[in-house]
Design a protein around this motif. Structure first.
Motif, PDB file in Angstrom:
ATOM      1  N   VAL A  12       0.722  -1.040  -0.001  1.00  0.00           N
ATOM      2  CA  VAL A  12       0.180  -0.319   0.193  1.00  0.00           C
ATOM      3  C   VAL A  12       0.417   0.964   0.043  1.00  0.00           C
ATOM      4  N   GLN A  13       0.251   2.319  -0.375  1.00  0.00           N
ATOM      5  CA  GLN A  13       1.113   3.489  -0.148  1.00  0.00           C
ATOM      6  C   GLN A  13       1.014   4.411   0.414  1.00  0.00           C
ATOM      7  N   ALA A  14       1.584   5.291   1.185  1.00  0.00           N
ATOM      8  CA  ALA A  14       1.780   6.153   2.613  1.00  0.00           C
ATOM      9  C   ALA A  14       0.134   6.335   1.828  1.00  0.00           C
ATOM     10  N   LEU A  86      -0.767   4.679   6.632  1.00  0.00           N
ATOM     11  CA  LEU A  86      -0.141   3.756   7.095  1.00  0.00           C
ATOM     12  C   LEU A  86       1.001   4.372   6.336  1.00  0.00           C
ATOM     13  N   GLN A  87       2.636   4.446   7.497  1.00  0.00           N
ATOM     14  CA  GLN A  87       3.674   4.595   7.075  1.00  0.00           C
ATOM     15  C   GLN A  87       4.549   4.014   6.648  1.00  0.00           C
ATOM     16  N   ASP A  90       5.009   1.204   8.857  1.00  0.00           N
ATOM     17  CA  ASP A  90       4.810   0.740   9.358  1.00  0.00           C
ATOM     18  C   ASP A  90       5.384  -0.407   8.890  1.00  0.00           C
ATOM     19  N   THR A  91       5.819  -1.270   7.319  1.00  0.00           N
ATOM     20  CA  THR A  91       6.515  -2.085   6.657  1.00  0.00           C
ATOM     21  C   THR A  91       6.876  -2.935   8.039  1.00  0.00           C
ATOM     22  N   VAL A 122       4.781  -0.497   3.208  1.00  0.00           N
ATOM     23  CA  VAL A 122       4.045   0.920   2.469  1.00  0.00           C
ATOM     24  C   VAL A 122       5.753   1.304   1.997  1.00  0.00           C
TER      25      VAL A 122
END
Length: 124
Positions: A12-14, A86-87, A90-91, A122
């Motif tokens: 997912v993108q930031a 999400l940032q 958070d990956t 992310v």
């Protein structure tokens, strides 16, 4: 015995959102408090969120408070982690865990059962 299987991880993108799920086997799921943890390579497993057996009480790590929401559906034997805003930090791999003790605890050793984990990535 409780067997846990996570799903729903992905890319997912930031700034985006993702919901991960944890399906539990057994008819005693509602007797267990549940937690979500995450662990990056070479780092210790980090507490993310906790939910009581009834779902009426939740607790979050400061790093995710206001962005993540833990919930459960005892009829479906499933616990969820909704992750918003999400940032890249958070990956990592996210794990769900179950414990019989009702008290809130952020210590991994206090959880008796663990899933295999699901990867969340992310991108910036």
């Amino acid at each position: 015995q409780v067997q846990l299987v996570e799903s729903g991880g992905g890319l997912v993108q930031a700034g985006g959102s993702l919901r991960v799920s944890c399906a539990a086997s057994g008819r005693t799921f509602s007797r267990y408090a549940m937690g979500w943890f995450r662990q990056a390579p070479g780092k210790e497993r980090e507490f993310v969120a906790h939910i009581s057996w009834s779902g009426g009480s939740t607790y979050y790590a400061d790093s995710v408070k206001g962005r993540f929401t833990i919930s459960r559906d005892n009829a479906k034997n499933t616990v969820y982690l909704q992750m918003n805003s999400l940032q890249p930090e958070d990956t990592t791999v996210y794990y769900c865990a179950a414990k019989a003790l009702p008290i809130v605890t952020t210590t991994p050793a206090n959880y008796a059962f663990w899933g295999q984990g699901t990867q969340v990535t992310v991108t910036s």
